[in-house]
Design a protein around this motif. Structure first.
Motif, PDB file in Angstrom:
ATOM      1  N   ILE A   1       0.252  -1.690   0.021  1.00  0.00           N
ATOM      2  CA  ILE A   1      -0.322   0.100  -0.025  1.00  0.00           C
ATOM      3  C   ILE A   1       0.781   1.037  -0.096  1.00  0.00           C
ATOM      4  N   PRO A   2       0.757   2.119  -0.282  1.00  0.00           N
ATOM      5  CA  PRO A   2       1.372   3.362  -0.471  1.00  0.00           C
ATOM      6  C   PRO A   2       1.685   3.730   0.638  1.00  0.00           C
ATOM      7  N   SER A   3       3.023   4.425   1.189  1.00  0.00           N
ATOM      8  CA  SER A   3       2.636   4.803   1.856  1.00  0.00           C
ATOM      9  C   SER A   3       4.110   6.614   1.990  1.00  0.00           C
ATOM     10  N   ILE A   4       4.538   7.123   3.393  1.00  0.00           N
ATOM     11  CA  ILE A   4       4.868   8.400   2.638  1.00  0.00           C
ATOM     12  C   ILE A   4       5.934   7.878   2.223  1.00  0.00           C
ATOM     13  N   THR A   5       6.706   8.671   1.953  1.00  0.00           N
ATOM     14  CA  THR A   5       8.348   8.729   1.258  1.00  0.00           C
ATOM     15  C   THR A   5       9.121   9.345   2.539  1.00  0.00           C
ATOM     16  N   ARG A   6      10.586   9.063   2.159  1.00  0.00           N
ATOM     17  CA  ARG A   6      11.335   8.922   2.604  1.00  0.00           C
ATOM     18  C   ARG A   6      11.928  10.496   3.035  1.00  0.00           C
ATOM     19  N   GLU A   7      11.598  11.643   1.900  1.00  0.00           N
ATOM     20  CA  GLU A   7      11.568  12.999   2.599  1.00  0.00           C
ATOM     21  C   GLU A   7      10.653  13.297   3.536  1.00  0.00           C
ATOM     22  N   GLU A   8       9.238  13.065   3.524  1.00  0.00           N
ATOM     23  CA  GLU A   8       8.211  13.612   4.197  1.00  0.00           C
ATOM     24  C   GLU A   8       8.241  13.317   5.451  1.00  0.00           C
ATOM     25  N   ALA A   9       9.162  11.800   5.814  1.00  0.00           N
ATOM     26  CA  ALA A   9       9.437  11.410   7.270  1.00  0.00           C
ATOM     27  C   ALA A   9      10.197  12.276   8.030  1.00  0.00           C
ATOM     28  N   LEU A  10      11.637  12.331   7.269  1.00  0.00           N
ATOM     29  CA  LEU A  10      12.668  13.298   7.535  1.00  0.00           C
ATOM     30  C   LEU A  10      12.363  14.317   7.981  1.00  0.00           C
ATOM     31  N   LYS A  11      11.170  15.138   7.336  1.00  0.00           N
ATOM     32  CA  LYS A  11      11.005  16.760   6.653  1.00  0.00           C
ATOM     33  C   LYS A  11      10.583  16.256   8.244  1.00  0.00           C
ATOM     34  N   ASN A  12       9.171  16.267   8.901  1.00  0.00           N
ATOM     35  CA  ASN A  12       9.259  16.438  10.843  1.00  0.00           C
ATOM     36  C   ASN A  12      10.048  16.009  11.888  1.00  0.00           C
ATOM     37  N   ALA A  13      11.401  15.215  11.597  1.00  0.00           N
ATOM     38  CA  ALA A  13      12.452  14.845  12.935  1.00  0.00           C
ATOM     39  C   ALA A  13      13.104  15.954  12.647  1.00  0.00           C
TER      40      ALA A  13
ATOM     41  N   SER B   1      15.768  16.558  14.142  1.00  0.00           N
ATOM     42  CA  SER B   1      17.385  16.421  13.715  1.00  0.00           C
ATOM     43  C   SER B   1      17.618  15.612  12.726  1.00  0.00           C
ATOM     44  N   ALA B   2      17.901  15.291  10.927  1.00  0.00           N
ATOM     45  CA  ALA B   2      18.446  14.504  10.342  1.00  0.00           C
ATOM     46  C   ALA B   2      19.487  15.184   9.039  1.00  0.00           C
ATOM     47  N   SER B   3      19.759  13.676   9.227  1.00  0.00           N
ATOM     48  CA  SER B   3      20.415  14.224   7.613  1.00  0.00           C
ATOM     49  C   SER B   3      19.817  13.910   6.305  1.00  0.00           C
ATOM     50  N   ASP B   4      20.671  13.641   5.177  1.00  0.00           N
ATOM     51  CA  ASP B   4      19.010  13.948   4.177  1.00  0.00           C
ATOM     52  C   ASP B   4      19.268  12.220   3.631  1.00  0.00           C
ATOM     53  N   GLN B   5      19.465  11.172   4.495  1.00  0.00           N
ATOM     54  CA  GLN B   5      18.730   9.700   4.186  1.00  0.00           C
ATOM     55  C   GLN B   5      17.926   9.190   5.711  1.00  0.00           C
ATOM     56  N   TYR B   6      18.398  10.356   6.936  1.00  0.00           N
ATOM     57  CA  TYR B   6      18.333   9.643   8.235  1.00  0.00           C
ATOM     58  C   TYR B   6      18.268  10.321   9.514  1.00  0.00           C
ATOM     59  N   PHE B   7      17.448   9.547   9.820  1.00  0.00           N
ATOM     60  CA  PHE B   7      17.209  10.829  11.358  1.00  0.00           C
ATOM     61  C   PHE B   7      18.134  10.725  12.472  1.00  0.00           C
ATOM     62  N   LYS B   8      19.190  11.621  12.457  1.00  0.00           N
ATOM     63  CA  LYS B   8      19.960  12.149  13.483  1.00  0.00           C
ATOM     64  C   LYS B   8      19.229  11.760  15.044  1.00  0.00           C
ATOM     65  N   VAL B   9      20.389  11.151  16.156  1.00  0.00           N
ATOM     66  CA  VAL B   9      19.452  10.493  17.373  1.00  0.00           C
ATOM     67  C   VAL B   9      20.387  11.136  18.237  1.00  0.00           C
ATOM     68  N   PRO B  10      20.484  11.069  19.762  1.00  0.00           N
ATOM     69  CA  PRO B  10      21.738  11.399  20.370  1.00  0.00           C
ATOM     70  C   PRO B  10      22.521  10.083  20.866  1.00  0.00           C
ATOM     71  N   LYS B  11      23.570  10.522  21.365  1.00  0.00           N
ATOM     72  CA  LYS B  11      24.520   8.841  21.396  1.00  0.00           C
ATOM     73  C   LYS B  11      24.452   8.073  22.880  1.00  0.00           C
TER      74      LYS B  11
END
Length: 96
Positions: A68-80, A82-92
């Motif tokens: 089924i259709p889902s959101i794109t990676r760009e749409e998901a990262l838009k709400n993060a 902190s994020a890089s161009d491909q991944y969510f950034k989380v604290p160490k």
């Protein structure tokens, strides 16, 4: 089967539990009631009873696996926050 103090103590050691004498007496009574109940069930004639494998008549009720259709990676990262161009950034969380 008789539940005695030695059996209760052995079970307590296996479970790594420590009981007071009052607790041991209560556990001993509870275990004896459970064993008596199971022994009572053994008196039933089950020679013509098929083993119960499923609780309902339904067997392997699965839904069809559909893409089924889902959101794109760009749409998901838009709400993060902190994020890089491909991944969510989380604290160490693991330190060396």
């Amino acid at each position: 089967m008789e539940v005695n103090d030695a059996l209760v103590q052995q079970l307590a050691e296996l479970a790594r539990l420590d009981f007071s004498e009052a607790e041991k007496a209560g556990i001993q009574q509870d275990l004896q009631r459970m064993i008596t109940f199971v022994e009572k069930l053994n008196e039933l004639d089950t020679t013509h009873v098929k083993p119960l494998l499923f609780l309902t008549e339904n067997y392997n009720v699965f839904r069809e696996d559909k893409v089924i259709p889902s959101i794109t990676r760009e749409e998901a990262l838009k709400n993060a926050p902190s994020a890089s161009d491909q991944y969510f950034k989380v604290p160490k969380v693991i330190k060396k």
